[in-house]
Enzyme design. Structure first.
Site, PDB file in Angstrom:
ATOM      1  N   GLU A 249       0.886  -1.165   0.000  1.00 43.29           N
ATOM      2  CA  GLU A 249       0.000   0.000   0.000  1.00 43.29           C
ATOM      3  C   GLU A 249       0.914   1.201   0.000  1.00 43.29           C
ATOM      4  O   GLU A 249       1.584   1.500   0.984  1.00 43.29           O
ATOM      5  CB  GLU A 249      -0.923  -0.021   1.212  1.00 43.29           C
ATOM      6  CG  GLU A 249      -2.136   0.890   1.036  1.00 43.29           C
ATOM      7  CD  GLU A 249      -1.926   2.253   1.646  1.00 43.29           C
ATOM      8  OE1 GLU A 249      -1.652   3.199   0.869  1.00 43.29           O
ATOM      9  OE2 GLU A 249      -2.034   2.385   2.871  1.00 43.29           O
ATOM     10  N   CYS A 283      -1.662   8.958   2.955  1.00 42.54           N
ATOM     11  CA  CYS A 283      -1.436   8.501   1.583  1.00 42.54           C
ATOM     12  C   CYS A 283      -2.603   8.801   0.660  1.00 42.54           C
ATOM     13  O   CYS A 283      -2.421   9.041  -0.537  1.00 42.54           O
ATOM     14  CB  CYS A 283      -1.120   7.006   1.567  1.00 42.54           C
ATOM     15  SG  CYS A 283      -2.365   5.996   2.396  1.00 42.54           S
TER      16      CYS A 283
END
Length: 489
Positions: A249, A283
């Site tokens: 990720e 993110c």
């Protein structure tokens, strides 16, 4: 000041390397702990212990119901200590108390969710023929190497630990070098449950040593990493040596598309939340705002005015709405991008400076920063800054909005704001990203998969997909009427 230790095979141990990592509070630069730096040899030994524990079956052979009971014990321990976990996250990461408490509450919920998932039907059965029965079963992978970032130290640890343990794996967790405090507390709490010793291990140190060793080890069956795309690429290359499973990720440069028929108040509010929550160190942040030309000037005016009111301060200040940057190194990186944005010709509409007044002189604080009049070729539009810096870009119509939105190497998140639901759905389906919203931002739940397209990663966390990441799928074919096949007669 706390002296941290590794947690291996149920024991708290020192590192053979006498050098320690200094852990600070980014809001004050106060030293709050010292952490050990594991060597390659120590990391390899921890991996061997995890493998030996897995092969013993002391955890992997337990029934789903037994594993679920332990996960619920961990959830209870977290709930009982939620105030301390919140305080540690505020001190070590610099985020506001509201954010830290939300993370701790979601961590509790994640363990509860995976405990419940273990009691759901799992697997499949097929009748291949009248005499053959095929079963599809899920099995643990073995040893899971878990590498987590500094922006959500507790929550990202739990997002990996809960499904990995639920699946029956043994784990080795490596927290970020600069934010290990809540991970250590989490393992202290897990040590008070019925989780077998050796099933969960914690080792601290440099990514170039610990992370590299995990990625290259033949005894690690899956490496799950959350962090930058650059480091993710290195892990993927290293893990390719033995073809282990990789779950990544990674970064994002997510578009937030505002159409001229939107509810402007709602769009402005969520767009502020989309980038300045977590000081932009998220993110999935909506770091690119795309605004249709008909409302561009009005949106920018309202957005800048609202952003001026954001109260920046230490996380333990109840009035603070945006906390500190996690480290001096990262603060300098963000300031460098702000300099680049000005040099590229973007208009600095707000902020752009380190805050060194009103008692914030010792901490790593940056003003909410807004760039306007940007173009898609600018570095501040193309590269992940990972801070409270947003670029606002103009577009004409749906076609151009989609083109600009997808003109990126990343594909983690994105949003569309419009009162025309048909248009909003039409556009969001065209956005190449794994986590998306219509008339909202950052709102997700544990049951939904988390992950991205393109260079934003491989695989998914959370939901049933998160459990699948840590399982092997096996087919078992049963002959119900065994007799010679006579193939060669």
């Amino acid at each position: 000041m706390k002296e941290l230790k590794h947690y291996i095979n149920g024991q708290w141990i020192e590192s053979s390397d006498p050098k320690k990592l200094t852990i600070i509070n980014p809001a004050t630069q106060e030293v709050i702990a010292r952490a050990p730096k594991a060597t390659k040899v120590e990391t390899e030994e921890a991996i061997k212990i995890a493998k030996r524990t897995f092969e013993s079956g002391v955890w992997s052979d337990r029934s789903p119901q037994e594993r679920a009971a332990v996960l619920l014990q961990i959830a209870d321990k977290l709930q009982e200590n939620i105030d301390e976990l919140t305080e540690l996250e505020v001190q070590n990461n610099g985020k506001t108390r509201r954010e830290a408490q939300s993370d701790a509450e979601e961590a509790v919920g994640t363990f509860i969710y995976y405990a419940g998932l273990l009691n759901m039907p799992n697997g499949q059965a097929y009748e291949a023929s009248s005499d053959m029965q095929t079963l599809i079963v899920k099995e643990p992978m073995g040893v899971a190497g878990l590498i987590v970032p500094w922006n959500f130290p507790l929550l990202m640890s739990v997002w990996k630990i809960a499904p990995a343990l639920a699946a029956g794996n043994s784990i080795l967790l490596k927290p970020a070098e600069i934010t290990p405090m809540t991970a250590v507390k989490l393992f202290e709490l897990m040590n008070e449950t019925d989780l077998p010793k050796g099933a969960a291990n914690l080792i601290m140190g440099a990514g170039s040593v610990v992370g590299q060793t995990i990625a290259e080890s033949n005894d690690v069956d899956i490496v799950s990493f959350t962090g930058s795309t650059g480091v993710g690429r290195q892990i993927m290359q290293t893990a390719a040596g033995n073809m282990k499973k990789v779950s990544l990720e990674l970064g994002g440069k997510s578009p937030n598309i505002i159409f001229d028929d939107t509810d402007l108040e709602t769009a402005v509010d969520y767009s502020l939340f989309g980038i300045f929550m977590g000081s932009g160190q998220v993110c999935s942040s909506g770091s690119r705002i795309l605004v249709q030309e008909g409302i561009y000037d009005e949106f920018v005016k309202k957005y800048v005015e609202k952003a001026k009111g954001i109260r920046v301060g230490p996380g333990n200040d109840k009035n603070a709405q945006m906390g500190a940057i996690v480290s001096e190194q990262h603060l300098e990186s963000i300031l460098d991008y702000i300099r680049i944005g000005k040099e590229e010709g973007a208009t600095l509409a707000l902020g752009g400076n380190r805050i060194e007044k009103n008692g914030l002189e010792k901490g790593f604080f940056i003003e909410p920063t807004i760039f306007t009049n940007v173009t898609s070729d600018m570095r501040i539009v193309r590269e992940e800054i990972f801070g409270p810096v947003v670029a606002i870009q103009k577009f004409k119509d749906e076609e151009e909005a989609i083109k600009i939105a997808n003109d990126t190497d990343f594909g983690l998140a994105g949003a569309v704001f419009s009162t025309d639901q048909n248009k909003a759905l039409r556009v969001i389906k065209k956005v190449r990203a794994g986590i998306t919203w219509v008339n909202a931002y950052h709102l997700t739940n544990i049951q939904a998969p988390w992950g991205g397209y393109k260079q934003s990663g491989i695989g998914r966390s959370l939901g049933t997909y998160g459990l699948d990441e840590y399982q092997e799928t096996k087919q078992i074919n049963i002959n119900l009427a065994p007799k010679p096949i006579h193939w060669f007669e």
